[in-house]
Design an enzyme around this catalytic site. Structure first.
Site, short mmCIF file in Angstrom:
data_model
loop_
_atom_site.label_atom_id
_atom_site.label_comp_id
_atom_site.label_asym_id
_atom_site.label_seq_id
_atom_site.Cartn_x
_atom_site.Cartn_y
_atom_site.Cartn_z
N ASN A 10 -5.62 16.96 2.53
CA ASN A 10 -6.46 16.12 3.38
C ASN A 10 -5.63 15.76 4.61
OD1 ASN A 10 -8.08 14.23 4.59
ND2 ASN A 10 -7.81 12.66 3.01
N TRP A 11 -5.94 16.42 5.72
CA TRP A 11 -5.13 16.22 6.92
C TRP A 11 -5.45 14.92 7.67
CZ3 TRP A 11 -4.77 21.60 9.83
CH2 TRP A 11 -3.94 22.45 9.08
N LYS A 12 -6.55 14.27 7.28
CA LYS A 12 -6.97 13.04 7.98
C LYS A 12 -7.07 13.33 9.49
CE LYS A 12 -5.19 10.44 4.17
NZ LYS A 12 -4.78 9.18 3.61
N HIS A 97 -14.28 8.96 0.71
CA HIS A 97 -12.84 8.62 0.74
C HIS A 97 -12.70 7.12 1.01
CE1 HIS A 97 -8.69 8.36 2.03
NE2 HIS A 97 -8.49 9.52 1.44
N GLU A 99 -10.84 5.49 2.84
CA GLU A 99 -10.72 5.11 4.26
C GLU A 99 -12.11 5.06 4.91
OE1 GLU A 99 -7.72 7.98 5.31
OE2 GLU A 99 -6.27 6.86 4.11
N GLU A 169 -8.54 8.20 -6.60
CA GLU A 169 -7.52 7.83 -5.61
C GLU A 169 -7.36 6.31 -5.58
OE1 GLU A 169 -6.77 10.96 -2.45
OE2 GLU A 169 -8.50 9.84 -1.77
N GLY A 175 -1.12 6.55 0.81
CA GLY A 175 -0.29 6.32 2.00
C GLY A 175 0.78 5.26 1.84
N SER A 215 -0.29 9.32 -2.55
CA SER A 215 1.17 9.50 -2.44
C SER A 215 1.72 10.61 -3.33
CB SER A 215 1.91 8.18 -2.71
OG SER A 215 1.62 7.26 -1.68
N GLY A 236 -2.52 13.88 0.85
CA GLY A 236 -2.61 13.48 2.26
C GLY A 236 -1.33 13.81 2.99
N GLY A 237 -0.46 12.81 3.13
CA GLY A 237 0.78 12.95 3.90
C GLY A 237 1.57 14.21 3.59
#
Ligand code: PGA
Length: 255
Positions: A10-12, A97, A99, A169, A175, A215, A236-237
């Protein structure tokens, strides 16, 4: 029933066209996927979809979006329809998601309508659910997850479960650098699987892949993947760098 192993990047809101090209050029030669039941998905920003689809043609990677609208078309400034995603070569879409829920006010009811639209448009939906730290500390995790799962999936056609994945999640893990322990993740996945079993029966519960996100890093991926009810990872990250995402996908070579 053996479920596929699914790895989702997930590149956001990250990466340019040039960075996308460099990422896939670096990633593709690093992948060691000999198991045909392993699926590799990358959710990129809308502006990168067409390029990402082109760059991954003929590879095991499927490209998807991070959001969409539930309407077929219309006066919805700034929104993207499922048919538009499909037209550009998207195969899946992240829905709900945290966010999106937290920063953009998405409700379970809205997410439910998006799930139905994604299904009708033959996009594989990945439904995201998760609790806050306060909810976990207050012993409300199970109530929170069952409400989200129920309200997003109540009354959807049975066939939707053929393409659905659910990503657990925990919001406290996203994050933050604090990945859930494999034990906590497994325990919570088992709760979700049992909930599916009680409400939709064995066939659905045994079929729907449950992914963990929050994470995830290359060091913890093997232990997470070794858990009975963790069928994949939403990253993600650590998915922004080809080398770390490849290490996560190639977790078997690390054990
Ligand atoms: P993270 O993000 O891996 O950076 O915690 C996961 C996600 O939000 O899907």
């Amino acid at each position: 029933m053996t479920r596929p192993s699914i790895f989702v990047a997930n590149w956001k809101m990250y990466k340019t066209l040039d960075q996308t090209k460099a990422f896939f050029e670096e990633l593709l030669p690093l992948l060691q996927i000999d198991d045909p039941s392993t699926k590799l998905l990358v959710a990129v920003p809308f502006t990168l979809l067409a390029l990402a689809v082109e760059l991954t043609q003929g590879s095991p990677i499927l490209i998807g979006a991070q959001n969409m609208n539930d309407a077929t078309e219309g006066a919805f400034t700034g929104e993207i329809a499922a048919s538009m995603l499909q037209e550009v070569g998207c195969r899946f879409v992240l829905l709900g998601h945290s966010e999106r829920r937290r920063l953009f006010g998405e409700t379970d009811e809205f997410i439910r309508r998006k799930l139905l639209r994604a299904h009708a448009s033959r996009l594989q939906p990945i439904l995201c659910v998760g609790e806050t730290l306060e909810e976990r500390d207050g012993g409300q995790t199970e109530e929170r997850l069952s409400t989200q799962i129920n309200d997003c999936l109540e009354g959807v056609p049975k066939e939707l479960f053929d393409s659905l994945s659910i990503a657990y999640e925990p919001i406290w893990a996203i994050g933050t650098g604090h990945c859930a322990t494999p034990q906590i993740a497994q325990e919570t996945h088992l709760f979700c699987r049992d909930y599916l079993r009680q409400h939709w029966g064995n066939q659905v519960a045994d079929k729907v892949p449950l992914l963990y996100g929050g994470s995830v890093n290359p060091a913890i991926a093997p232990e997470l993947m070794a858990q009975a009810d963790i069928d994949g990872l939403l990253v993600g990250g650590a998915s922004l760098k080809a080398t770390s995402f490849a290490k996560i996908v190639n977790w078997r070579s690390a054990v």
